[in-house]
Design a protein around this motif. Structure first.
Motif, short mmCIF file in Angstrom:
data_model
loop_
_atom_site.label_atom_id
_atom_site.label_comp_id
_atom_site.label_asym_id
_atom_site.label_seq_id
_atom_site.Cartn_x
_atom_site.Cartn_y
_atom_site.Cartn_z
N ASP A 145 24.60 25.14 -1.08
CA ASP A 145 24.01 23.92 -1.65
C ASP A 145 23.29 23.06 -0.61
O ASP A 145 22.79 21.98 -0.94
CB ASP A 145 25.04 23.11 -2.45
CG ASP A 145 26.16 22.51 -1.63
OD1 ASP A 145 26.16 22.68 -0.39
OD2 ASP A 145 27.06 21.88 -2.23
N ASN A 157 15.53 21.26 3.36
CA ASN A 157 15.27 19.82 3.44
C ASN A 157 16.42 19.11 4.17
O ASN A 157 16.22 18.04 4.74
CB ASN A 157 15.12 19.23 2.03
CG ASN A 157 16.42 19.27 1.26
OD1 ASN A 157 16.92 20.35 0.98
ND2 ASN A 157 16.97 18.12 0.94
N ASP A 158 17.61 19.70 4.16
CA ASP A 158 18.76 19.10 4.84
C ASP A 158 18.78 19.50 6.31
O ASP A 158 19.16 18.71 7.16
CB ASP A 158 20.07 19.58 4.19
CG ASP A 158 20.10 19.32 2.70
OD1 ASP A 158 20.05 18.15 2.33
OD2 ASP A 158 20.16 20.29 1.92
N VAL A 214 16.02 25.76 -2.30
CA VAL A 214 14.62 25.32 -2.35
C VAL A 214 13.70 26.52 -2.62
O VAL A 214 13.96 27.64 -2.17
CB VAL A 214 14.24 24.59 -1.04
CG1 VAL A 214 12.75 24.56 -0.81
CG2 VAL A 214 14.80 23.17 -1.06
N THR A 221 13.67 14.71 1.22
CA THR A 221 14.14 14.85 -0.17
C THR A 221 13.31 15.90 -0.92
O THR A 221 13.22 15.86 -2.14
CB THR A 221 14.07 13.50 -0.90
OG1 THR A 221 12.72 13.04 -0.85
CG2 THR A 221 14.98 12.47 -0.26
N ASN A 246 11.92 18.86 -2.96
CA ASN A 246 12.48 19.42 -4.21
C ASN A 246 13.33 18.38 -4.94
O ASN A 246 14.20 18.72 -5.73
CB ASN A 246 13.32 20.70 -3.95
CG ASN A 246 12.47 21.96 -3.89
OD1 ASN A 246 12.90 23.04 -4.30
ND2 ASN A 246 11.26 21.88 -3.39
N SER A 247 13.06 17.07 -4.63
CA SER A 247 13.83 15.96 -5.24
C SER A 247 15.33 16.17 -5.10
O SER A 247 16.11 15.96 -6.03
CB SER A 247 13.45 15.75 -6.70
OG SER A 247 12.16 15.17 -6.75
N ARG A 248 15.69 16.56 -3.88
CA ARG A 248 17.11 16.72 -3.57
C ARG A 248 17.60 15.42 -2.90
O ARG A 248 16.91 14.86 -2.06
CB ARG A 248 17.31 17.92 -2.64
CG ARG A 248 16.96 19.25 -3.33
CD ARG A 248 16.87 20.39 -2.33
NE ARG A 248 17.99 20.45 -1.43
CZ ARG A 248 19.17 21.00 -1.70
NH1 ARG A 248 19.35 21.61 -2.86
NH2 ARG A 248 20.14 21.00 -0.82
N THR A 298 20.99 13.88 2.31
CA THR A 298 22.37 14.24 2.69
C THR A 298 23.14 13.07 3.31
O THR A 298 22.61 12.41 4.19
CB THR A 298 22.34 15.36 3.74
OG1 THR A 298 21.27 16.23 3.42
CG2 THR A 298 23.64 16.13 3.79
#
Ligand code: LLP
Length: 419
Positions: A307, A311-312, A343, A380, A382-384, A387
């Motif tokens: 998960d 992006n993280d 992603v 952010t 992918n609109s994640r 963290t």
């Protein structure tokens, strides 16, 4: 001692089980050990003890979290900043302004004014045009800016091309051959006090040889500049010392070996030495905790879909960086797998054909050596949600950046009323 250890079969950060943090905060989550940072600072101080009273200016870009910078401020560190934002973060976290070095090729008038107003140790100026702008800003404010020029020594650092900064074709610093003219010009500018020289040739350096070559060239320049009448009192030797990522590779030079080399080359310069370590202080003080969502069959190896994503932790996608991946509660068996995030890009791959702990859906894993250039570079995409970060000290822990959720992301956008 490593501050991330297995105890009773479960990975802890200091005295805190990582599974407890994951249960309370969710995943993915960055977890930092304060003790690991403090230990690194102490080791570097010991290694540099023989070069007088150096200014250790932590490179804030490596991990700008306010709690991390405050931890280092309490250890007496200064800060190397490269933007108005980093300057403000450093001051807000308790770094005395007189211990701040301002680096970077693109300082704006606003950023110069901010640092001149609040005070700083030195601007590391990267071009004559920048020196002229800085002099004008300082004169307007009735101030004198303490400056050193960053020199491009034209050495090959041997690190990844994207984080190599000391070759002639890189955008950084002033070529050695143009230094004499640049110093002469700066000395004639009313708003500047020329006090130093600076060099930084790259990051994650795994050999001392290019650093030694760069410092030797800098030493020669100091002699020439002094002969020309410039009072060079400060020599900023930058950051860049690498850290171990892959335990199967030979470790990078130790801080002790680095300190001994610095003493040999720079010990007789009669200048206050400045260092700008980032990664060395925080990289191995952090992990990224993630959960395995599912296992998907692959052509050669199964895909472990976790998960966390690019992006993280961008380093594998950007620099082909290798991060150790371990189970938080190892099951005792091993597997070979590709570790990927959710992603929608093939670049969202953390590891290919990695021999690692066997894991099953729902298990927690960590990416090691994720304290530097990790959360700092997250996005952010992918609109994640951004963290969250947690700081551990002994048995205590605190969320030092909450998860920025999707509602907050959506609320930050504006839809024009003409749509
Ligand atoms: N001083 C200056 C002027 C720098 O540009 C840097 C890093 C440092 C000091 C600190 O270098 P360190 O001691 O951390 O190696 N995002 C890349 C690393 C970029 C480094 C940029 N400059 C990565 O994830 O590997």
């Amino acid at each position: 001692m490593d501050h991330f250890e297995l105890r009773d079969g479960a990975l802890h950060c200091e005295d805190v089980p990582l599974a407890d943090v994951a249960a309370a905060v969710g995943t993915p989550v960055y977890v930092y050990s304060a003790a690991a940072m403090v230990r690194q600072v102490a080791a570097l101080r010991v290694a540099l003890a023989a070069v007088g009273d150096p200014l250790i200016a932590y490179a804030v870009k490596a991990n700008p979290n306010a709690a991390v910078v405050a931890t280092l401020a309490r250890q007496g560190l200064g800060a190397d900043v490269v933007s108005g934002g980093e300057y403000r973060r450093a001051v807000a976290a308790g770094i005395p302004a007189g211990r701040i070095v301002f680096s970077g090729v693109g300082k704006t008038e606003e950023e110069m004014a901010l640092a001149l107003g609040g005070g700083l140790f030195q601007f590391n100026v990267e071009s004559v045009a920048e020196a002229e702008m800085l002099s004008a800003v300082a004169s307007r404010m009735g101030k004198t800016a303490p400056v050193g020029f960053r020199i491009n020594p034209d050495v090959l650092s041997g690190t990844h091309a994207k984080i190599s900064t000391g070759a002639a074709e890189n955008k950084f610093g002033i070529p050695l051959g143009e230094a004499a003219a640049a110093y002469a010009r700066a000395a004639a500018l009313p708003g500047l006090r020329v006090q130093g020289v600076a060099v930084h040739i790259g990051s994650q350096l795994t050999s001392l040889a290019p650093l030694e070559e760069a410092f030797t060239r800098l030493g020669g320049l100091i002699g020439e500049l002094r002969a020309a009448g410039h009072a060079i009192e400060v020599a900023d030797l930058g950051g860049g010392l690498g850290v171990p990522y892959d335990p199967s590779l030979p470790p990078p030079p130790t801080p002790e070996a680095y300190g001994a080399m610095v003493k040999r080359i720079a010990g007789g310069w009669g200048a206050r030495l400045v260092f700008e370590p980032g990664r060395l202080i925080v990289a191995n003080a952090g992990v990224l905790v993630t959960r395995l969502i599912r296992i998907k069959p692959g052509a050669a190896h199964p895909f472990l879909v976790v998960d966390a994503a690019m992006n993280d932790l961008m380093r594998p996608a950007l620099y082909e960086a290798w991060h150790a991946i371990e189970a938080v509660r190892p099951r005792g068996s091993r597997m070979v797998a590709n570790v990927v995030g959710p992603v929608c890009e093939t670049g969202d791959t953390f590891a290919t054909a990695r021999e690692m702990d066997s894991v099953e859906p729902g298990d927690l894993l960590v990416f090691r050596t994720a304290g530097a250039y990790a959360a700092a570079m997250s996005s952010t995409y992918n609109s994640r949600p951004l963290t969250p970060e947690v700081l551990v000290s002994g048995g205590r822990w605190a969320v030092v950046r909450p998860r920025l959720d999707v509602e907050a992301l959506i609320a930050a956008d504006r839809v024009p009323d003409w749509l």
